[in-house]
Motif scaffolding. Sequence first.
Motif, short mmCIF file in Angstrom:
data_model
loop_
_atom_site.label_atom_id
_atom_site.label_comp_id
_atom_site.label_asym_id
_atom_site.label_seq_id
_atom_site.Cartn_x
_atom_site.Cartn_y
_atom_site.Cartn_z
N GLY A 298 0.84 -1.19 0.00
CA GLY A 298 0.00 0.00 0.00
C GLY A 298 0.88 1.24 0.00
O GLY A 298 1.95 1.26 -0.61
N THR A 299 0.46 2.24 0.70
CA THR A 299 1.22 3.50 0.75
C THR A 299 2.30 3.39 1.82
O THR A 299 2.31 4.14 2.80
CB THR A 299 0.28 4.66 1.05
N VAL A 300 3.21 2.45 1.63
CA VAL A 300 4.30 2.26 2.58
C VAL A 300 5.63 2.35 1.85
O VAL A 300 5.71 2.08 0.65
CB VAL A 300 4.20 0.90 3.30
N SER A 301 6.66 2.74 2.57
CA SER A 301 7.99 2.81 2.00
C SER A 301 8.58 1.41 1.89
O SER A 301 8.02 0.43 2.41
CB SER A 301 8.89 3.67 2.87
N ALA B 264 -4.38 -7.28 10.17
CA ALA B 264 -3.45 -6.27 10.69
C ALA B 264 -2.61 -5.64 9.58
O ALA B 264 -2.45 -4.41 9.53
CB ALA B 264 -2.52 -6.90 11.73
N GLY B 265 -2.05 -6.47 8.69
CA GLY B 265 -1.10 -5.94 7.72
C GLY B 265 -1.53 -5.98 6.28
O GLY B 265 -0.79 -5.53 5.40
N GLY C 30 -0.49 -6.63 1.93
CA GLY C 30 -1.23 -7.81 1.52
C GLY C 30 -1.00 -8.98 2.45
O GLY C 30 -1.65 -10.01 2.33
N ALA C 31 -0.08 -8.83 3.41
CA ALA C 31 0.22 -9.88 4.40
C ALA C 31 0.45 -11.22 3.72
O ALA C 31 -0.23 -12.21 3.96
CB ALA C 31 -0.90 -9.98 5.44
N ALA C 32 1.46 -11.26 2.87
CA ALA C 32 1.76 -12.50 2.14
C ALA C 32 2.24 -13.60 3.08
O ALA C 32 1.74 -14.73 3.04
CB ALA C 32 2.82 -12.23 1.08
#
Length: 259
Positions: A119-122, A169-170, A175-177
């Motif tokens: 998502g909008t994460v570094s 949570a993630g 996508g919490a793969a």
Amino acid sequence: MPTIIPRDIDRRYADALTAEFVGTLLLQFLASISGSSLGYGLSYAVLLYATKHVSGGHLNPALTVATAISHHLHWIKATGYIIAQIAGAIVGALLEALLVPGLHVGHNAFRAPGCFYPGTVSNIELFGWELVLTAVLVYVAFASHFTEPGHRSLSPLALGLTVWVLGEAGGLYTGAAVNPARVIAAAVVFLCTPQKKFWLYLLGEILGAAIAAAFAAGHFGHGAANSDQELPFLDEATRGAGEPLLGDTREGGAVASNV
């Protein structure tokens, strides 16, 4: 004399590899088509029940790496598991392309089934999320699934619920793969994960698994799979529940996987 290659690579090991291949294939297919963290978690729980008494129920290279680090699974055997898992996930993704209308190999579409996108994460945040989420999954696997007393028949459910919680949570961020085989399969078949992000997923998951394995070994004990190369290839991850490790005369210590 110690041997480098364990001696009895037999039918039981072949059955375990088949279980890991088919189980991961179905996990890739069912979890991807469901498109939700609940679907992912329930698929994982069901397939762990199906494979638990054959292979120990991994269906995830991160778990296999962790059990090799903790010596609950021989490192040579772990390599076979990982190859079977990745191959199974790739075939599962190919099955998606075959059965889902409008989907095809090399689709390269944003949000194709089974693809993971941050998502909008570094990049650092992506790496950190996958590391932490995978570490939680691996630690729960040791507490419930790979060591005694564990949760025995409830351990697959515990791991499925964990995957669901981790997705809640993630999922918004990565996508919490939490499964390198699924990341690899989607990237290979659908070309949907940018190369740099792809490596961040894999590195985060493997490092998270290694860290969790180190903590878990400290809490639950190491296995014996790599400690004596004279032991046959049947180790703690493929024996029956309550069945002593062949050649092991220990009275205490951790034992792995309720298979």
